[in-house]
Design a protein around this motif. Structure first.
Motif, PDB file in Angstrom:
ATOM      1  N   ASP A  10       0.131  -5.541   0.021  1.00  0.00           N
ATOM      2  CA  ASP A  10       1.188  -5.240   1.323  1.00  0.00           C
ATOM      3  C   ASP A  10       0.580  -4.184   2.001  1.00  0.00           C
ATOM      4  O   ASP A  10      -0.310  -3.649   1.578  1.00  0.00           O
ATOM      5  N   LYS A  11       0.986  -3.822   3.055  1.00  0.00           N
ATOM      6  CA  LYS A  11       0.634  -2.863   4.013  1.00  0.00           C
ATOM      7  C   LYS A  11       0.566  -1.305   3.448  1.00  0.00           C
ATOM      8  O   LYS A  11      -0.121  -0.504   3.673  1.00  0.00           O
ATOM      9  N   LYS A  12       1.498  -1.304   2.528  1.00  0.00           N
ATOM     10  CA  LYS A  12       1.739  -0.070   1.865  1.00  0.00           C
ATOM     11  C   LYS A  12       0.759   0.339   0.888  1.00  0.00           C
ATOM     12  O   LYS A  12       0.626   1.421   0.222  1.00  0.00           O
ATOM     13  N   HIS A  13       0.181  -0.886   0.147  1.00  0.00           N
ATOM     14  CA  HIS A  13      -0.830  -0.661  -0.792  1.00  0.00           C
ATOM     15  C   HIS A  13      -2.125  -1.519  -0.523  1.00  0.00           C
ATOM     16  O   HIS A  13      -2.782  -2.164  -1.254  1.00  0.00           O
ATOM     17  N   GLN A  14      -2.753  -1.380   0.629  1.00  0.00           N
ATOM     18  CA  GLN A  14      -4.042  -1.997   1.091  1.00  0.00           C
ATOM     19  C   GLN A  14      -4.975  -0.714   1.114  1.00  0.00           C
ATOM     20  O   GLN A  14      -4.821   0.549   1.623  1.00  0.00           O
TER      21      GLN A  14
END
Length: 307
Positions: A269-273
């Motif tokens: 997801d965007k927090k873990h990219q």
């Protein structure tokens, strides 16, 4: 080790380090080319040039032999919009200012999406794009307006080499105009990058002229040839494939052309990219596809292990 293969990626430009921070990111990727938006790609708010940390950036570029700086114009500018004259006038003025910013950054190319015809015809949109570029381009600017090959989603123009040739032919100072050859867009537009890149390049040469191909966006595609979708994929994980993109990267007629990747970040997801570019650059230089690349990027946050 300093490698001069004109290979790099899109890097962020943001406060407080601004362009100097962009160059630091390119160095972390082991790139010798880079591309930046001068602000958010979805709007036209821009900081004054004197806040871009340019002197510090220039020292870093020289120290690390990064020769190719590219600016990408924002997506929101549409010179092809004949329905709203006020948008056209604003777009022309913004692009004039973008040329000044690009020249201040030492950029050689400004990647430029030519626009869309909306409810008008492609021919009328192209006429207005030519008119706009003739208002924007001056004979003393350094950066070239690098009109991008488009995938053909919506009512985009610039999806065929003939359309690009028409635009270039209409520009008075067309020595200041070039082409950004985006591999994903060109495949999605219907050209066979995967099986016949030499044929596509030959077609480009006959219609536009290979001397105008001055920037490559090296991207795989999530969709099949001719899909008109424009969804980028990591190198070797899409429908174009590693072998074809490696051929573009190493093509003897394109050795001095900057090759910039705009492939998607990797993660759940965007927090873990994480940015894929250090790994993709290393993979291309190795000449060997790594099927585990995305898992490695996710596991390491995109940071290559120290040798």
């Amino acid at each position: 080790m300093m490698i001069h293969d004109h290979l790099g990626a899109h890097v962020p430009l943001k406060s407080p380090d601004m362009f100097a921070g962009s160059v630091h990111t390119a160095i972390d990727y082991d790139a010798d080319a880079l591309m930046v938006f001068t602000g958010a790609p979805q709007n036209t708010r821009r900081k004054p040039i004197d806040e871009f940390q340019i002197p510090a950036a220039m020292q870093l570029l020289q120290a690390h032999a990064i020769d190719d700086v590219v600016v990408h114009a924002p997506y929101i500018v549409n010179l092809g919009n004949t329905a709203k004259p006020e948008n056209y006038a604003f777009g022309v003025q913004f692009l004039k200012e973008e040329v000044a910013r690009a020249d201040a950054l030492g950029a050689t190319q400004i990647a430029f999406h030519p626009g869309a015809h909306l409810k008008d015809t492609p021919a009328n949109a192209i006429k207005q794009i030519i008119k706009g570029l003739n208002e924007v381009i001056s004979p003393d600017q350094h950066a070239h307006i690098a009109i991008e090959t488009m995938a053909g989603k919506g009512t985009e123009v610039g999806i065929t080499f003939e359309q690009l040739a028409d635009i270039i032919a209409g520009v008075h100072y067309n020595e200041k105009v070039s082409v950004t050859f985006d591999t994903c867009h060109t495949s999605d537009a219907g050209y066979d990058i995967t099986h016949d890149f030499d044929g596509v390049l030959n077609q480009f040469d006959h219609i536009i002229g290979l001397d105008k191909l001055q920037l490559i966006h090296l991207n795989d595609s999530k969709n099949p040839q001719g899909s008109h979708k424009d969804r980028h994929e990591n190198i070797g994980f899409g429908t174009i494939g590693f072998d074809a993109l490696y051929q573009v990267y190493t093509h003897p007629q394109l050795t001095t052309v900057p090759k910039i990747m705009e492939t998607p970040w990797v993660g759940a997801d965007k927090k873990h990219q994480a940015a894929p570019y250090a790994y993709e650059i290393a993979m291309l230089r190795s000449g060997k596809f790594d099927p585990d690349l995305q898992q490695k990027i996710e596991a390491t946050g995109g940071v290559l292990p120290k040798k």
